[in-house]
Design a protein around this motif. Structure first.
Motif, PDB file in Angstrom:
ATOM      1  N   MET A  46       0.829  -1.208   0.000  1.00 19.39           N
ATOM      2  CA  MET A  46       0.000   0.000   0.000  1.00 19.39           C
ATOM      3  C   MET A  46       0.864   1.260   0.000  1.00 19.39           C
ATOM      4  O   MET A  46       0.660   2.177  -0.761  1.00 19.39           O
ATOM      5  N   ARG A  47       1.888   1.262   0.886  1.00 19.92           N
ATOM      6  CA  ARG A  47       2.746   2.431   0.988  1.00 19.92           C
ATOM      7  C   ARG A  47       3.465   2.709  -0.322  1.00 19.92           C
ATOM      8  O   ARG A  47       3.537   3.832  -0.802  1.00 19.92           O
ATOM      9  N   ILE A  48       4.010   1.636  -0.945  1.00 23.02           N
ATOM     10  CA  ILE A  48       4.728   1.816  -2.201  1.00 23.02           C
ATOM     11  C   ILE A  48       3.792   2.284  -3.297  1.00 23.02           C
ATOM     12  O   ILE A  48       4.116   3.171  -4.082  1.00 23.02           O
ATOM     13  N   ALA A  49       2.602   1.718  -3.337  1.00 25.30           N
ATOM     14  CA  ALA A  49       1.657   2.080  -4.395  1.00 25.30           C
ATOM     15  C   ALA A  49       1.251   3.527  -4.292  1.00 25.30           C
ATOM     16  O   ALA A  49       1.205   4.252  -5.289  1.00 25.30           O
ATOM     17  N   VAL A  50       0.952   3.973  -3.093  1.00 30.45           N
ATOM     18  CA  VAL A  50       0.548   5.377  -2.918  1.00 30.45           C
ATOM     19  C   VAL A  50       1.689   6.299  -3.280  1.00 30.45           C
ATOM     20  O   VAL A  50       1.518   7.313  -3.953  1.00 30.45           O
ATOM     21  N   LEU A 110      -0.361  12.714   6.117  1.00 32.74           N
ATOM     22  CA  LEU A 110      -0.693  13.166   7.466  1.00 32.74           C
ATOM     23  C   LEU A 110      -0.689  12.000   8.453  1.00 32.74           C
ATOM     24  O   LEU A 110      -0.155  12.103   9.560  1.00 32.74           O
ATOM     25  N   LYS A 111      -1.271  10.874   8.042  1.00 26.84           N
ATOM     26  CA  LYS A 111      -1.322   9.707   8.931  1.00 26.84           C
ATOM     27  C   LYS A 111       0.065   9.116   9.131  1.00 26.84           C
ATOM     28  O   LYS A 111       0.456   8.783  10.254  1.00 26.84           O
ATOM     29  N   GLN A 112       0.822   8.962   8.044  1.00 20.55           N
ATOM     30  CA  GLN A 112       2.170   8.410   8.160  1.00 20.55           C
ATOM     31  C   GLN A 112       3.089   9.352   8.931  1.00 20.55           C
ATOM     32  O   GLN A 112       3.952   8.906   9.693  1.00 20.55           O
ATOM     33  N   ASN A 140       5.052   8.316  12.267  1.00 22.01           N
ATOM     34  CA  ASN A 140       6.507   8.391  12.380  1.00 22.01           C
ATOM     35  C   ASN A 140       6.947   9.328  13.496  1.00 22.01           C
ATOM     36  O   ASN A 140       7.967   9.069  14.161  1.00 22.01           O
ATOM     37  N   LEU A 141       6.207  10.396  13.709  1.00 19.62           N
ATOM     38  CA  LEU A 141       6.532  11.281  14.833  1.00 19.62           C
ATOM     39  C   LEU A 141       6.419  10.537  16.155  1.00 19.62           C
ATOM     40  O   LEU A 141       7.192  10.788  17.093  1.00 19.62           O
ATOM     41  N   TRP A 153      10.391  15.029   4.965  1.00 17.65           N
ATOM     42  CA  TRP A 153      10.505  13.573   4.799  1.00 17.65           C
ATOM     43  C   TRP A 153       9.321  13.041   3.991  1.00 17.65           C
ATOM     44  O   TRP A 153       9.469  12.184   3.113  1.00 17.65           O
ATOM     45  N   ALA A 154       8.153  13.586   4.276  1.00 17.39           N
ATOM     46  CA  ALA A 154       6.946  13.169   3.560  1.00 17.39           C
ATOM     47  C   ALA A 154       6.977  13.597   2.104  1.00 17.39           C
ATOM     48  O   ALA A 154       6.747  12.790   1.187  1.00 17.39           O
TER      49      ALA A 154
END
Length: 404
Positions: free
Chosen positions: A1-5, A101-103, A107-108, A133-134
């Motif tokens: 999911m992360r890679i696709a987005v 925003l969620k990631q 990470n924070l 970073w985002a």
């Protein structure tokens, strides 16, 4: 999911990171005697090798240089940067996504201790680091698939703007020679490496071993990424404990010619003219000066920018990108979505080029007829608005074009 987005947005970000190559490198070290532009590639490479050898680069770095070549894909990317023709609302709406925003929040929390250490040592808040970073790589998910050495060699050899990329070449060869990065390291097309897309000079001079494993790995170690990014931002002049950007409400009428990022005035003066926080409450007076930023004119979004916001423009010279990064940082720090308000329709495409041509014909330096509302074009618009008796907010409209 992360890679696709991440993959969905990387094409846009690839263009955005290019402008950062103009400003990420610190003033040192500069090449002692840059090879002449326009000579044949092999002669140019031999001159670079001589300079590298004199600068302490050993056989591993020199061997990497000998195997490097010009990458035509890099030249194509360098000539086609259309992302900055988008308005601030268009660009920021795409870049400040729910995913980021969620990631970012996750990470924070996950690296809270490292972010706290970064702020303690360098004065840079976690949300500021996390926003870069985002935007740069979606927290490391998409770091680029260009051979970094070929990219830097290509842009340093190319005659369009070698002065921006030549200073990156010897530091990159040094990183390779010391085994800090492999000879085939990959990154963005403009030479940036790692999860916050650091240029070789910053990697070499500002790299921090954040996880204590004895090496600086900006591609695989989140603590190294966080600490190095904080060090880089602090080195650019970040002022600890001071704000960077606050959303505001502007009145219907005020001295618009006093607005603009560079025209910093005491907060008390903005209050006197009717500027408030977005919710209508009085501005917090830190004893600082600030400028009013109106990315889409007096009827669009409005922000108060402080000295720390200027550091964003040292990361990337695009006003649209930097404002988006600063707003994303405020969101990660707890601010609500900004109010888009109701800006007047602006000029895009051929209409913007037409305006730029008219401004150029009047003697303004608009930085090229490219259809992009850059710093030079915006300042020229402000000057014309002043001459024509219009509100001076730097936003080009069809009405302005019609009056010219």
């Amino acid at each position: 999911m992360r890679i696709a987005v991440a993959a969905l947005v990387f094409a846009t970000l690839a263009a955005a990171t290019a402008a950062s190559a103009q400003t990420q490198a610190p003033a040192e070290p500069a090449p002692a005697a840059a090879p002449e532009c326009g000579i044949d590639f092999e002669t140019w490479r031999r001159q670079v090798a001589d300079e590298a050898r004199a600068g302490g680069v050993g056989e591993a770095g020199l061997a990497a240089l000998a195997a490097a070549d010009v990458d035509t894909r890099v030249l194509a990317r360098d000539r086609a940067q259309g992302v900055f023709s988008q308005t601030f609302i268009e660009f920021s709406s795409r870049m400040i996504s729910d995913y980021r925003l969620k990631q970012g929040a996750a990470n924070l929390k996950k690296y809270a201790d490292t972010f706290a250490r970064a702020e303690q040592e360098y004065g840079v808040p976690g949300p500021v680091i996390a926003a870069f970073w985002a935007l740069e790589t979606d927290f490391g998910a998409v770091q680029g698939d260009f051979n970094t050495l070929n990219a830097v060699v290509t842009l340093a050899y190319d005659c369009r703007r070698p002065e921006l990329f030549r200073p990156q070449l010897i530091p990159l060869l040094t990183l390779i020679d010391r085994g800090i990065v492999p000879a085939d390291v990959q990154g963005a097309w403009a030479g940036e490496i790692g999860q916050t897309q650091i240029l070789p000079t910053d990697y070499l001079l500002r790299g921090i071993d954040g996880d204590g494993d004895g090496k600086v790995d900006l591609r695989g170690s989140a603590p190294d990424v966080i600490m190095t990014t904080a060090n880089k931002i602090q080195h650019r002049g970040w002022k600890a404990g001071q704000p960077w950007l606050v959303e505001i409400r502007v009145p219907d009428d005020m001295p618009w010619d006093q607005t603009g990022r560079t025209n910093k005035l005491p907060v008390a003066q903005w209050t006197e003219w009717g500027v408030t926080n977005r919710d209508g409450s009085p501005l917090l007076d830190h004893g600082l000066t600030a400028g009013v930023v109106l990315p889409m004119g007096r009827k669009g979004p409005a922000f108060l920018s402080y000295d720390n916001y200027d550091i964003y423009l040292q990361w990337n010279q695009s006003a649209t990108y930097t404002l988006t990064a600063a707003v994303l940082a405020t969101r990660l720090a707890g601010a609500p979505p900004y109010d888009k308000r109701n800006p007047e329709p602006g000029l895009v495409g051929d209409a913007m080029k037409q305006l730029q041509q008219k401004l150029a014909d009047k003697g303004y330096d608009v930085g090229g007829i490219d259809g992009i509302l850059g710093v030079n074009t915006r300042e020229a618009v402000r000057q014309e608005q002043m001459k024509l008796g219009l509100p001076v907010d730097g936003w080009p409209t069809p009405a302005l074009l019609g009056m010219m």
